[in-house]
Design a protein around this motif. Structure first.
Motif, PDB file in Angstrom:
ATOM      1  N   GLU A 257      29.696  60.940  15.361  1.00 16.73           N
ATOM      2  CA  GLU A 257      29.014  60.177  14.317  1.00 16.73           C
ATOM      3  C   GLU A 257      27.760  59.472  14.818  1.00 16.73           C
ATOM      4  O   GLU A 257      26.884  59.104  14.010  1.00 16.73           O
ATOM      5  CB  GLU A 257      29.977  59.163  13.684  1.00 16.73           C
ATOM      6  CG  GLU A 257      30.469  58.053  14.612  1.00 16.73           C
ATOM      7  CD  GLU A 257      31.616  58.448  15.529  1.00 16.73           C
ATOM      8  OE1 GLU A 257      32.149  57.558  16.218  1.00 16.73           O
ATOM      9  OE2 GLU A 257      31.970  59.653  15.542  1.00 16.73           O
ATOM     10  N   ILE A 258      27.648  59.259  16.123  1.00 14.26           N
ATOM     11  CA  ILE A 258      26.444  58.618  16.664  1.00 14.26           C
ATOM     12  C   ILE A 258      25.768  59.524  17.690  1.00 14.26           C
ATOM     13  O   ILE A 258      25.125  59.057  18.631  1.00 14.26           O
ATOM     14  CB  ILE A 258      26.759  57.235  17.291  1.00 14.26           C
ATOM     15  CG1 ILE A 258      27.948  57.318  18.264  1.00 14.26           C
ATOM     16  CG2 ILE A 258      26.995  56.191  16.217  1.00 14.26           C
ATOM     17  CD1 ILE A 258      28.220  56.017  18.991  1.00 14.26           C
ATOM     18  N   SER A 259      25.907  60.836  17.503  1.00 17.58           N
ATOM     19  CA  SER A 259      25.230  61.822  18.345  1.00 17.58           C
ATOM     20  C   SER A 259      24.290  62.644  17.473  1.00 17.58           C
ATOM     21  O   SER A 259      24.423  62.689  16.246  1.00 17.58           O
ATOM     22  CB  SER A 259      26.246  62.737  19.041  1.00 17.58           C
ATOM     23  OG  SER A 259      27.052  62.024  19.951  1.00 17.58           O
ATOM     24  N   SER A 260      23.311  63.285  18.109  1.00 14.98           N
ATOM     25  CA  SER A 260      22.338  64.100  17.392  1.00 14.98           C
ATOM     26  C   SER A 260      21.948  65.291  18.255  1.00 14.98           C
ATOM     27  O   SER A 260      22.558  65.538  19.299  1.00 14.98           O
ATOM     28  CB  SER A 260      21.094  63.267  17.052  1.00 14.98           C
ATOM     29  OG  SER A 260      20.376  62.949  18.244  1.00 14.98           O
ATOM     30  N   LYS A 261      20.916  66.012  17.834  1.00 14.76           N
ATOM     31  CA  LYS A 261      20.467  67.189  18.584  1.00 14.76           C
ATOM     32  C   LYS A 261      19.914  66.817  19.947  1.00 14.76           C
ATOM     33  O   LYS A 261      19.942  67.608  20.884  1.00 14.76           O
ATOM     34  CB  LYS A 261      19.409  67.931  17.768  1.00 14.76           C
ATOM     35  CG  LYS A 261      19.129  69.351  18.226  1.00 14.76           C
ATOM     36  CD  LYS A 261      18.146  70.036  17.299  1.00 14.76           C
ATOM     37  CE  LYS A 261      17.847  71.464  17.741  1.00 14.76           C
ATOM     38  NZ  LYS A 261      19.000  72.364  17.586  1.00 14.76           N
ATOM     39  N   ARG A 262      19.382  65.578  20.089  1.00 15.98           N
ATOM     40  CA  ARG A 262      18.780  65.151  21.362  1.00 15.98           C
ATOM     41  C   ARG A 262      19.460  63.935  21.983  1.00 15.98           C
ATOM     42  O   ARG A 262      19.042  63.489  23.052  1.00 15.98           O
ATOM     43  CB  ARG A 262      17.298  64.853  21.159  1.00 15.98           C
ATOM     44  CG  ARG A 262      16.462  66.055  20.753  1.00 15.98           C
ATOM     45  CD  ARG A 262      14.978  65.707  20.770  1.00 15.98           C
ATOM     46  NE  ARG A 262      14.665  64.631  19.823  1.00 15.98           N
ATOM     47  CZ  ARG A 262      13.495  63.995  19.782  1.00 15.98           C
ATOM     48  NH1 ARG A 262      12.542  64.287  20.640  1.00 15.98           N
ATOM     49  NH2 ARG A 262      13.286  63.048  18.885  1.00 15.98           N
ATOM     50  N   VAL A 263      20.491  63.413  21.345  1.00 18.55           N
ATOM     51  CA  VAL A 263      21.234  62.260  21.869  1.00 18.55           C
ATOM     52  C   VAL A 263      22.724  62.570  21.780  1.00 18.55           C
ATOM     53  O   VAL A 263      23.227  62.887  20.705  1.00 18.55           O
ATOM     54  CB  VAL A 263      20.912  60.970  21.083  1.00 18.55           C
ATOM     55  CG1 VAL A 263      21.736  59.806  21.630  1.00 18.55           C
ATOM     56  CG2 VAL A 263      19.418  60.655  21.141  1.00 18.55           C
ATOM     57  N   LEU A 264      23.400  62.486  22.912  1.00 21.15           N
ATOM     58  CA  LEU A 264      24.836  62.773  22.947  1.00 21.15           C
ATOM     59  C   LEU A 264      25.563  61.551  23.492  1.00 21.15           C
ATOM     60  O   LEU A 264      25.292  61.109  24.614  1.00 21.15           O
ATOM     61  CB  LEU A 264      25.121  63.982  23.832  1.00 21.15           C
ATOM     62  CG  LEU A 264      26.589  64.415  23.927  1.00 21.15           C
ATOM     63  CD1 LEU A 264      27.066  64.971  22.587  1.00 21.15           C
ATOM     64  CD2 LEU A 264      26.768  65.466  25.014  1.00 21.15           C
ATOM     65  N   VAL A 265      26.483  61.012  22.700  1.00 20.23           N
ATOM     66  CA  VAL A 265      27.261  59.836  23.101  1.00 20.23           C
ATOM     67  C   VAL A 265      28.690  60.279  23.357  1.00 20.23           C
ATOM     68  O   VAL A 265      29.344  60.847  22.484  1.00 20.23           O
ATOM     69  CB  VAL A 265      27.219  58.742  22.021  1.00 20.23           C
ATOM     70  CG1 VAL A 265      28.005  57.512  22.491  1.00 20.23           C
ATOM     71  CG2 VAL A 265      25.775  58.366  21.688  1.00 20.23           C
ATOM     72  N   SER A 266      29.175  60.029  24.554  1.00 19.38           N
ATOM     73  CA  SER A 266      30.543  60.428  24.903  1.00 19.38           C
ATOM     74  C   SER A 266      31.243  59.297  25.640  1.00 19.38           C
ATOM     75  O   SER A 266      30.612  58.348  26.116  1.00 19.38           O
ATOM     76  CB  SER A 266      30.521  61.697  25.763  1.00 19.38           C
ATOM     77  OG  SER A 266      29.769  61.504  26.940  1.00 19.38           O
ATOM     78  N   GLU A 267      32.533  59.442  25.730  1.00 16.79           N
ATOM     79  CA  GLU A 267      33.379  58.461  26.405  1.00 16.79           C
ATOM     80  C   GLU A 267      32.964  58.304  27.876  1.00 16.79           C
ATOM     81  O   GLU A 267      32.704  59.281  28.572  1.00 16.79           O
ATOM     82  CB  GLU A 267      34.824  58.954  26.311  1.00 16.79           C
ATOM     83  CG  GLU A 267      35.850  58.152  27.064  1.00 16.79           C
ATOM     84  CD  GLU A 267      37.218  58.823  27.022  1.00 16.79           C
ATOM     85  OE1 GLU A 267      38.169  58.209  27.546  1.00 16.79           O
ATOM     86  OE2 GLU A 267      37.333  59.939  26.486  1.00 16.79           O
ATOM     87  N   TRP A 268      32.867  57.050  28.316  1.00 13.30           N
ATOM     88  CA  TRP A 268      32.549  56.781  29.721  1.00 13.30           C
ATOM     89  C   TRP A 268      33.820  56.867  30.553  1.00 13.30           C
ATOM     90  O   TRP A 268      34.849  56.286  30.209  1.00 13.30           O
ATOM     91  CB  TRP A 268      31.920  55.400  29.876  1.00 13.30           C
ATOM     92  CG  TRP A 268      31.615  55.062  31.310  1.00 13.30           C
ATOM     93  CD1 TRP A 268      32.458  54.503  32.220  1.00 13.30           C
ATOM     94  CD2 TRP A 268      30.391  55.295  31.988  1.00 13.30           C
ATOM     95  NE1 TRP A 268      31.836  54.367  33.438  1.00 13.30           N
ATOM     96  CE2 TRP A 268      30.554  54.845  33.325  1.00 13.30           C
ATOM     97  CE3 TRP A 268      29.157  55.838  31.608  1.00 13.30           C
ATOM     98  CZ2 TRP A 268      29.542  54.927  34.268  1.00 13.30           C
ATOM     99  CZ3 TRP A 268      28.150  55.914  32.555  1.00 13.30           C
ATOM    100  CH2 TRP A 268      28.351  55.453  33.862  1.00 13.30           C
ATOM    101  N   VAL A 269      33.747  57.609  31.661  1.00  7.96           N
ATOM    102  CA  VAL A 269      34.899  57.728  32.559  1.00  7.96           C
ATOM    103  C   VAL A 269      34.434  57.412  33.973  1.00  7.96           C
ATOM    104  O   VAL A 269      33.486  58.026  34.478  1.00  7.96           O
ATOM    105  CB  VAL A 269      35.509  59.140  32.513  1.00  7.96           C
ATOM    106  CG1 VAL A 269      36.628  59.261  33.550  1.00  7.96           C
ATOM    107  CG2 VAL A 269      36.054  59.447  31.128  1.00  7.96           C
TER     108      VAL A 269
END
Length: 561
Positions: A257-269
């Motif tokens: 929901e907060i990612s796009s074609k040039r921005v990827l938001v994923s879980e920090w590990v």
């Protein structure tokens, strides 16, 4: 000035005017983000200089100084080519890394120079990151989406850089921001890539350009973060569905929901790179277990799911304490931009090829190689296993008496051998380009830890599991009468028998592996020094075979991660 310009003859006025306009355009382009003109002038100027240098100075002969002159030429040209990659940046670095993975067929100077590309990706200032974010999220600033956002990136690669942030819900996330010039440069860069492959093909008289369409397709996919988010979900699903890997391998979730074609938001590990031996030991993490799980994870992709990570370098494979099992480790796989999907036919044939290699079923091996357009199945077997292969005897391990002149004469003839090796390029499975890359990186990771895992045996068993998957999907006979229970029972008994026979064929290699480990530990205990690991032993055997049988001289650094 105008009167002086008017007194010039028409050809002179044309040349002067053209030069002024060209200089103006060049100056403007130099101040733009993409720098298309400047980058392409640099590319084609150096390309012409490279061709002229080879045309004037590459004259094979039997004179004593011929070898050293040719080596100096290779050194100059390699530096020129890879300097272009580094200065142009962006996809040029990615393309150079692709060429670097195939550099074993090129002179040693290329192998040495290619290694520096992995540290050639500078970070962009926060102002650029902010602009990309606003463009993709309707003018929103990162501070409006995240409660915290670190302005300095924690990592920078050829296509993107990663920042640490925190959601308003308190979850820590990794925000991958694409470098904005990439999309503007892509078409020009890929065109230059095609031209470069053709230049290499002409210069070295080797089959290279046949792979350009497949490589270009996957490089384009890597710049689409929506595609990467989908890859991440698919990889996560596979590991969750594989009983022996569930919970042992983890793929961080994506916030679609907060990612796009040039921005990827994923879980920090939080994790430690799989090859960082000191940090793993400091945290009391079992590095043998971590590497075993890593090899199993990527083997399961190659032989079971057919959906394969194309870039499993140490920065993309992390290790942490298992969140559920005490004193165990969990492997975390990140960066899922570069993936390939094997066809089901290729997956099954590749499994059968591995089975044939260990069962010494030369008929099956030759049949598969022939269907792939490969004429020299023994050479392909050595490349596949990354160890010497012979259908009837072990490869000679001693150091051959080969001087520099012998090496040069072998290099002159190696082109014809390589061309004969891949006779029909149209039949060659393109999947092998990135599958081989995956295997080589995983092998290098294992070697970096001192070869704690018998990688080849692990992969061979997963190949057999890949064949059992075929059997489990065929529940009915052709007439549809036999029950699925009977069919499954027969499949289970056959698979069990085949696994037993297969394990027997692996016994010699297993004994060799543990003897090498015992020798290493004994040397460490008695003399306080490290010896060659199992992967290093295989590397040396393979290098000896390539030199003695095929005339290919491998630089030592090529086998390092």
């Amino acid at each position: 000035m105008s009167s002086l310009f008017g007194r010039l003859k028409r050809p002179a006025r044309f040349m002067l005017g053209t030069s002024l306009v060209g200089a103006g355009i060049y100056g403007i382009d130099a101040r733009t983000e993409a720098q298309l003109i400047r980058r392409n002038i640099r590319t084609f100027y150096n390309g012409i200089a490279l061709a002229v240098d080879y045309k004037l100075n590459f004259h094979p002969s039997l004179e004593p100084d011929s070898v050293s002159r040719i080596e100096s030429l290779h050194e100059r040209v390699a530096n020129r080519i890879f300097d272009v990659f580094e200065h142009n940046g962006g996809l040029y670095i990615k393309m150079g890394q692709v060429i670097a993975t195939q550099s074993a067929v090129l002179p040693q100077a290329y192998q040495r120079r290619a290694k520096r590309l992995y540290d050639a990706a500078p970070a962009l200032p926060f102002e650029v990151v902010e602009r990309v974010f606003r463009e993709d999220f309707n003018g929103l600033h990162p501070s409006q989406v995240f409660s915290e956002f670190e302005m300095l990136p924690i990592a920078s690669a050829s296509i993107a850089q990663v920042h640490r942030a925190r959601l308003h819900t308190g979850e820590v996330v990794a925000v991958k921001i694409q470098k904005p010039a990439i999309l503007k440069q892509m078409d020009w860069d890929l065109m230059a890539f095609r031209i470069l492959l053709r230049v290499y093909e002409k210069l070295f008289d080797l089959p290279l350009s046949w792979s350009s369409d497949y490589i270009e397709k996957h490089i384009r996919m890597e710049t689409d973060f929506i595609s990467e988010a989908s890859n991440t979900d698919k990889a996560r699903e596979h590991f969750d569905e594989e009983p022996s890997l569930k919970d042992r391998v983890y793929v961080p979730k994506v916030y679609h929901e907060i990612s796009s074609k040039r921005v990827l938001v994923s879980e920090w590990v939080d994790g430690i790179q799989v090859t960082d031996k000191q940090k793993l030991k400091a945290k009391n993490l079992d590095l043998d277990r971590a590497m075993y799980t890593t090899i199993e994870a990527f083997s399961s992709q190659i032989f079971r799911s057919g959906f394969v990570h194309g870039d499993p370098h140490p920065g993309n494979v992390l290790v942490r304490k298992h969140p559920k099992i005490k004193n165990d480790v969990q492997v975390v796989i990140i960066d899922h931009g570069l993936y390939i999907q094997e066809s089901e036919q290729f997956r099954l044939e590749y499994c059968k090829l591995w089975e044939a290699l260990f069962m010494l079923d030369m008929n099956t091996m030759n049949r598969i190689c022939k269907s792939w357009g490969i004429q020299d199945s023994n050479m392909f077997a050595s490349i596949t296993l990354q160890k010497p292969f012979s259908p009837d005897k072990a490869v000679h391990l001693g150091q051959a008496n080969v001087n520099m002149q012998d090496i040069y004469e072998l290099q002159v003839s190696v082109k014809e051998r390589i061309k004969d090796f891949l006779k029909d390029q149209a039949l060659f499975p393109r999947e092998l380009i990135f599958v081989s890359r995956n295997m080589n990186i995983v092998r290098a990771n294992n070697k970096a830890l001192g070869s704690p895992v018998n990688r080849i045996n692990v992969m061979a068993r997963w190949a057999l599991r890949g064949l059992s998957k075929q059997g489990s999907q065929q529940n009915l006979t052709s007439d549809g009468i036999e029950s699925s229970i009977t069919q499954k029972m027969r499949g289970y008994l056959y698979s069990t028998w085949r696994l037993w026979v297969f394990d027997c064929t692996l016994m010699v290699m297993s004994v060799s592996f543990w003897l090498v480990r015992l020798r290493d530990r004994t040397n460490k205990l008695l003399y306080g020094r490290d010896s060659q690991g199992f992967e290093e032993v295989l590397d040396q055997k393979l290098k000896d075979q390539l030199r003695q049988q095929f005339g290919i001289v491998i630089d030592e650094s090529l086998f390092d991660a």
